[in-house]
Design an enzyme around this catalytic site. Structure first.
Site, PDB file in Angstrom:
ATOM      1  N   ASN A  67     -69.445 -51.167  -6.278  1.00  0.00           N
ATOM      2  CA  ASN A  67     -68.134 -50.729  -5.798  1.00  0.00           C
ATOM      3  C   ASN A  67     -68.187 -49.210  -5.726  1.00  0.00           C
ATOM      4  O   ASN A  67     -68.163 -48.539  -6.751  1.00  0.00           O
ATOM      5  CB  ASN A  67     -67.042 -51.197  -6.773  1.00  0.00           C
ATOM      6  CG  ASN A  67     -65.690 -50.585  -6.449  1.00  0.00           C
ATOM      7  OD1 ASN A  67     -65.481 -50.051  -5.358  1.00  0.00           O
ATOM      8  ND2 ASN A  67     -64.763 -50.674  -7.392  1.00  0.00           N
ATOM      9  N   TRP A  68     -68.290 -48.715  -4.511  1.00  0.00           N
ATOM     10  CA  TRP A  68     -68.477 -47.264  -4.344  1.00  0.00           C
ATOM     11  C   TRP A  68     -67.177 -46.484  -4.564  1.00  0.00           C
ATOM     12  O   TRP A  68     -67.193 -45.264  -4.650  1.00  0.00           O
ATOM     13  CB  TRP A  68     -69.023 -46.975  -2.939  1.00  0.00           C
ATOM     14  CG  TRP A  68     -70.456 -47.353  -2.740  1.00  0.00           C
ATOM     15  CD1 TRP A  68     -71.229 -48.165  -3.531  1.00  0.00           C
ATOM     16  CD2 TRP A  68     -71.313 -46.916  -1.671  1.00  0.00           C
ATOM     17  NE1 TRP A  68     -72.494 -48.262  -3.017  1.00  0.00           N
ATOM     18  CE2 TRP A  68     -72.573 -47.507  -1.868  1.00  0.00           C
ATOM     19  CE3 TRP A  68     -71.130 -46.093  -0.545  1.00  0.00           C
ATOM     20  CZ2 TRP A  68     -73.646 -47.297  -1.009  1.00  0.00           C
ATOM     21  CZ3 TRP A  68     -72.191 -45.887   0.316  1.00  0.00           C
ATOM     22  CH2 TRP A  68     -73.436 -46.476   0.082  1.00  0.00           C
ATOM     23  N   LYS A  69     -66.057 -47.182  -4.593  1.00  0.00           N
ATOM     24  CA  LYS A  69     -64.736 -46.541  -4.754  1.00  0.00           C
ATOM     25  C   LYS A  69     -64.537 -45.466  -3.674  1.00  0.00           C
ATOM     26  O   LYS A  69     -65.029 -45.623  -2.567  1.00  0.00           O
ATOM     27  CB  LYS A  69     -64.592 -45.972  -6.170  1.00  0.00           C
ATOM     28  CG  LYS A  69     -64.971 -46.980  -7.250  1.00  0.00           C
ATOM     29  CD  LYS A  69     -64.496 -46.580  -8.603  1.00  0.00           C
ATOM     30  CE  LYS A  69     -65.023 -47.563  -9.644  1.00  0.00           C
ATOM     31  NZ  LYS A  69     -64.298 -47.535 -10.891  1.00  0.00           N
ATOM     32  N   HIS A  88     -58.672 -55.103  -7.196  1.00  0.00           N
ATOM     33  CA  HIS A  88     -59.298 -54.254  -8.221  1.00  0.00           C
ATOM     34  C   HIS A  88     -58.198 -53.619  -9.079  1.00  0.00           C
ATOM     35  O   HIS A  88     -57.118 -53.306  -8.574  1.00  0.00           O
ATOM     36  CB  HIS A  88     -60.151 -53.177  -7.544  1.00  0.00           C
ATOM     37  CG  HIS A  88     -61.023 -52.437  -8.511  1.00  0.00           C
ATOM     38  ND1 HIS A  88     -60.554 -51.402  -9.282  1.00  0.00           N
ATOM     39  CD2 HIS A  88     -62.324 -52.601  -8.850  1.00  0.00           C
ATOM     40  CE1 HIS A  88     -61.540 -50.954 -10.050  1.00  0.00           C
ATOM     41  NE2 HIS A  88     -62.629 -51.667  -9.809  1.00  0.00           N
ATOM     42  N   GLU A 146     -57.786 -50.737 -10.099  1.00  0.00           N
ATOM     43  CA  GLU A 146     -57.309 -49.436  -9.589  1.00  0.00           C
ATOM     44  C   GLU A 146     -56.300 -49.643  -8.459  1.00  0.00           C
ATOM     45  O   GLU A 146     -55.340 -48.886  -8.320  1.00  0.00           O
ATOM     46  CB  GLU A 146     -58.507 -48.586  -9.128  1.00  0.00           C
ATOM     47  CG  GLU A 146     -59.306 -48.086 -10.323  1.00  0.00           C
ATOM     48  CD  GLU A 146     -60.767 -47.818 -10.041  1.00  0.00           C
ATOM     49  OE1 GLU A 146     -61.169 -47.727  -8.865  1.00  0.00           O
ATOM     50  OE2 GLU A 146     -61.535 -47.701 -11.025  1.00  0.00           O
ATOM     51  N   GLU A 190     -63.139 -57.945 -15.059  1.00  0.00           N
ATOM     52  CA  GLU A 190     -63.288 -56.524 -15.361  1.00  0.00           C
ATOM     53  C   GLU A 190     -62.239 -56.081 -16.382  1.00  0.00           C
ATOM     54  O   GLU A 190     -61.096 -55.765 -15.999  1.00  0.00           O
ATOM     55  CB  GLU A 190     -63.113 -55.696 -14.090  1.00  0.00           C
ATOM     56  CG  GLU A 190     -64.140 -56.001 -13.019  1.00  0.00           C
ATOM     57  CD  GLU A 190     -64.371 -54.793 -12.131  1.00  0.00           C
ATOM     58  OE1 GLU A 190     -65.524 -54.372 -12.053  1.00  0.00           O
ATOM     59  OE2 GLU A 190     -63.411 -54.267 -11.554  1.00  0.00           O
ATOM     60  N   GLY A 241     -65.191 -47.527 -15.959  1.00  0.00           N
ATOM     61  CA  GLY A 241     -65.359 -46.087 -15.830  1.00  0.00           C
ATOM     62  C   GLY A 241     -65.252 -45.339 -17.147  1.00  0.00           C
ATOM     63  O   GLY A 241     -65.148 -44.115 -17.170  1.00  0.00           O
ATOM     64  N   SER A 252     -68.568 -50.611 -16.746  1.00  0.00           N
ATOM     65  CA  SER A 252     -69.656 -49.796 -17.304  1.00  0.00           C
ATOM     66  C   SER A 252     -70.973 -50.563 -17.423  1.00  0.00           C
ATOM     67  O   SER A 252     -71.740 -50.354 -18.369  1.00  0.00           O
ATOM     68  CB  SER A 252     -69.248 -49.184 -18.647  1.00  0.00           C
ATOM     69  OG  SER A 252     -68.088 -48.371 -18.478  1.00  0.00           O
ATOM     70  N   GLY A 289     -69.512 -49.998 -10.785  1.00  0.00           N
ATOM     71  CA  GLY A 289     -68.912 -48.799 -10.208  1.00  0.00           C
ATOM     72  C   GLY A 289     -69.870 -47.619 -10.265  1.00  0.00           C
ATOM     73  O   GLY A 289     -70.720 -47.433  -9.399  1.00  0.00           O
ATOM     74  N   GLY A 290     -69.742 -46.816 -11.320  1.00  0.00           N
ATOM     75  CA  GLY A 290     -70.510 -45.574 -11.439  1.00  0.00           C
ATOM     76  C   GLY A 290     -71.998 -45.720 -11.181  1.00  0.00           C
ATOM     77  O   GLY A 290     -72.593 -44.927 -10.430  1.00  0.00           O
TER      78      GLY A 290
END
Ligand code: PEP
Length: 250
Positions: free
Chosen positions: A10-12, A95, A97, A167, A173, A213, A234-235
């Site tokens: 997930n590149w956000k 998601h 977010e 999640e 994150g 994470s 993500g990251g």
């Protein structure tokens, strides 16, 4: 039949179109693994160049969001036809977010999930609890409710092809990963919930990812659990580490 693992990045809100091409160039050779479905969920503006860049590879491109109407006066939104025409095969729905910053609800998640299926796009349906809910011990009840609403009016055949991403919000994150046992407990509860709503065959077919994470150091232990069929990352999806996660079994 064993479920094939699915690892999605997930590149956000990261990577301009030209940066996306550079990242794909870096990651392409690192994510070759026939045992795993590999997906890059990228910002909408990156989808077209990304689809072109991954031609003839094992990588599929997904979107990070989609609207539930076909077209019309919804300024700024992206329709399902836009995604399919651009070549996106997956879409992340709900998601945390999007729920937190863009007022998405379980009801809008359900509408988007139904729309994605209608258009042959595989939804990656996100669920997860807050730290407060975990501490209060109500996380399984909460997630069962999220799942039941997300799957309202979804047929068993559609559900079989869906991907669920568990999640925990407190792990996204933050660098704090759920332990493999914590993640397995909830992924197993989600599968049991799908069995209740549908049947054994649907519960056995659906793929459930863990997200929060995940990195090169913890992926193998998480992915060894019987009900964890992949990861939403993500990251670490923006780094060569993503190749190590995809190749967790090598
Ligand atoms: C995510 O955004 O879905 C996620 C899991 O992020 P991270 O891996 O950075 O925690």
């Amino acid at each position: 039949m064993a479920r094939k693992k699915i690892i999605a990045g997930n590149w956000k809100m990261n990577m301009t179109p030209s940066q996306a091409l550079e990242l794909i160039d870096t990651l392409k050779p690192l994510v070759a693994n026939d045992d795993v479905d590999v997906v890059f969920c990228v910002p909408a503006i990156d989808i077209i160049p990304a689809v072109e860049a991954v031609k003839d590879t094992n990588i599929a491109i997904g979107a990070e969001n989609m609207y539930f109407e076909e077209k019309g006066a919804y300024t700024g939104e992206i329709s399902p036809d836009m995604l399919t025409d651009a070549g996106a095969k997956y879409v992340i729905i709900g998601h945390s977010e999007r729920r937190e910053y863009f007022a998405e609800t379980d009801e809008t998640v359900n509408k988007k999930v139904l729309k994605a299926f209608e258009h042959g796009i595989t939804p990656i349906i996100c669920c997860g609890e807050s730290l407060t809910q975990r501490k209060q011990g109500i996380y399984v009840d909460w997630i069962r409710m999220q799942i039941k609403i997300a799957f309202q009016n979804v047929t068993a055949d559609q559900a079989k092809s869906a991907v669920i991403a568990y999640e925990p919000i407190w792990a996204i994150g933050t660098g704090e990963t759920a332990t493999a046992d914590q993640a397995e407990e909830v992924c197993a509860a989600i599968r049991a919930c799908i069995k209740e709503v549908y049947d054994e065959a649907t519960a056995e077919a659906i793929r459930i990812q863990y997200g929060g994470s995940m990195n090169a150091g913890n992926a193998a232990e998480l992915l060894a659990k019987p009900d964890i069929d992949g990861g939403l990352v993500g990251g670490a999806a923006l780094k060569p580490d993503f190749g190590k996660i995809v190749n967790y079994n090598k």
